[in-house]
Design an enzyme around this catalytic site. Structure first.
Site, PDB file in Angstrom:
ATOM      1  N   PRO A  83      26.658  -3.121  13.223  1.00  0.00           N
ATOM      2  CA  PRO A  83      27.603  -2.044  12.909  1.00  0.00           C
ATOM      3  C   PRO A  83      28.034  -2.132  11.448  1.00  0.00           C
ATOM      4  CG  PRO A  83      28.207  -3.138  14.952  1.00  0.00           C
ATOM      5  CD  PRO A  83      27.128  -3.968  14.324  1.00  0.00           C
ATOM      6  N   CYS A  84      28.156  -0.984  10.807  1.00  0.00           N
ATOM      7  CA  CYS A  84      28.446  -1.000   9.384  1.00  0.00           C
ATOM      8  C   CYS A  84      29.633  -0.145   8.996  1.00  0.00           C
ATOM      9  CB  CYS A  84      27.214  -0.541   8.603  1.00  0.00           C
ATOM     10  SG  CYS A  84      26.605   1.057   9.162  1.00  0.00           S
TER      11      CYS A  84
END
Length: 365
Positions: A83-84
């Site tokens: 996840p970013c």
């Protein structure tokens, strides 16, 4: 069956509900372990795949835990979709687990979990690596850092339009593959049938009304609609927007000049086109173009999952009579689409097949 069946063993980091793992398994890869910080992922991941599930924060994960799961494999693979987003589900869950904001978090830390993935690659040195992420990652300094962690690997990456792998959805993702076995290439997807459509994906499902569920499938449930939204969806045509409504149905925010910049809400899907990008809020009619093509409701959770490529019988519920729309919607919207995982898995299988053929012929350097 290919000689690589059960030859490639893998660990899936940030595994979510299992979309990537399910695709890799379809391609014949032996996924041993999935890791995620969200406890809601445990049932769908474990119930539908052959891998074990570990509830853990990858940011704190000891490399030896991953190494133990890869032990004994002829060819090892580390996979994941880090996840970013600064306020991603993973980051919020990890923060709750730690009792607040995680240490060291800052603006650059939006990409911290991508860094962590690279650190684990460097520590573990698997034979193969694959990562799926958002296309803007290419323009971030952390992507160059990730490539540094892949020093010694052959690396290729591509922006994949998921319609090209047969998914009935408008969505583009960055895919990275890397190999220590030899040169590797992310070949263009070969989807002879062309992009799938909403009709092909969900057209056979039983009709349900807003606020109701299919008695035989609790996931085939549609969220309720207010009286005004019921009028709005009845005034909506497939592919149209709220701009086609009579003035009395328009929301106040749409009547202001700023509202004109948000046309992609309160719309119906079209039967013979791909769907819009499936998001974590896809069960809400007002959250995007998530209206059913002909039934007066938003798409159900089951329809959303199938538009992400999950099989019609993929289990997301562990005995609940009615699902939590927010929780299950989050799992579906954040998932790696299953056909994208299968596409990557086949690339890796073909690559390993070619390597093993050369090895048997004694031509591997």
């Amino acid at each position: 069956m290919s000689s690589t069946d059960k030859t490639i063993v893998a660990v899936d980091l940030f595994c979510g509900a299992g979309g990537l793992t399910h695709g890799l398994e379809r391609a014949g890869i032996d996924v041993r372990l999935g890791v995620d910080v969200d406890p809601s992922c445990k049932h769908p991941f474990s119930a539908n795949n052959n891998a074990s599930f570990l509830l853990a924060d990858v940011d704190d994960l000891d490399a030896s835990t991953v190494a133990n799961s890869l032990r004994g494999g002829r060819v090892t693979l580390l996979a994941g979709c880090a996840p970013c987003q600064p306020f991603s589900t993973y980051s919020r869950s990890a923060a709750r687990k730690g009792g607040g904001k995680r240490k060291g978090r800052g603006s650059r830390d939006d990409w911290r979990l991508v860094q962590r993935f690279g650190e684990l690659v460097r520590a573990l040195q698997p034979d193969l690596v694959t990562m799926e992420n958002v296309p803007p990652l290419l323009d971030q300094p952390v992507f160059a850092e990730l490539l540094t962690c892949l020093d010694g690997y052959s690396v290729d990456h591509r922006i994949v339009d998921v319609r090209d792998v047969g998914l009935p959805q408008t969505r583009k993702r960055l895919v990275v593959v890397a190999s220590k076995l030899g040169p590797i290439e992310l070949a263009a997807p070969d989807n002879d049938g062309g992009p799938a459509t909403v009709r092909q994906a969900i057209g056979s499902l039983r009709p349900v009304a807003a606020g109701e569920a299919d008695p035989s499938d609790p996931l085939h449930a549609a969220s309720r609609l207010s009286a005004i939204n019921l009028q709005r969806i009845r005034a909506s045509k497939p592919g149209s927007t709220w701009r086609d409504w009579p003035d009395e149905l328009r929301a106040k925010c749409h009547q202001r000049s700023t509202g004109a910049t948000y046309p992609a809400v309160y719309g119906r899907m079209e039967w013979d086109q791909p769907s819009p990008t499936i998001t974590t809020q896809c069960f809400g009619y007002g959250n995007g173009r998530f209206g059913h093509p002909e039934q007066d409701r938003a798409i159900t959770l089951r329809e959303a999952a199938m538009l992400q490529g999950f099989p019609a019988n993929y289990s997301f519920l562990a005995g609940e009579d009615r699902p939590s729309f927010a929780r299950i919607g989050r799992l579906i919207g954040n998932a790696v689409p299953v056909p994208l995982g299968e596409y990557v898995g086949r690339i890796l299988r073909n690559h390993v097949d070619a390597f093993l053929d050369k090895e048997e012929l004694g031509t591997v350097a």
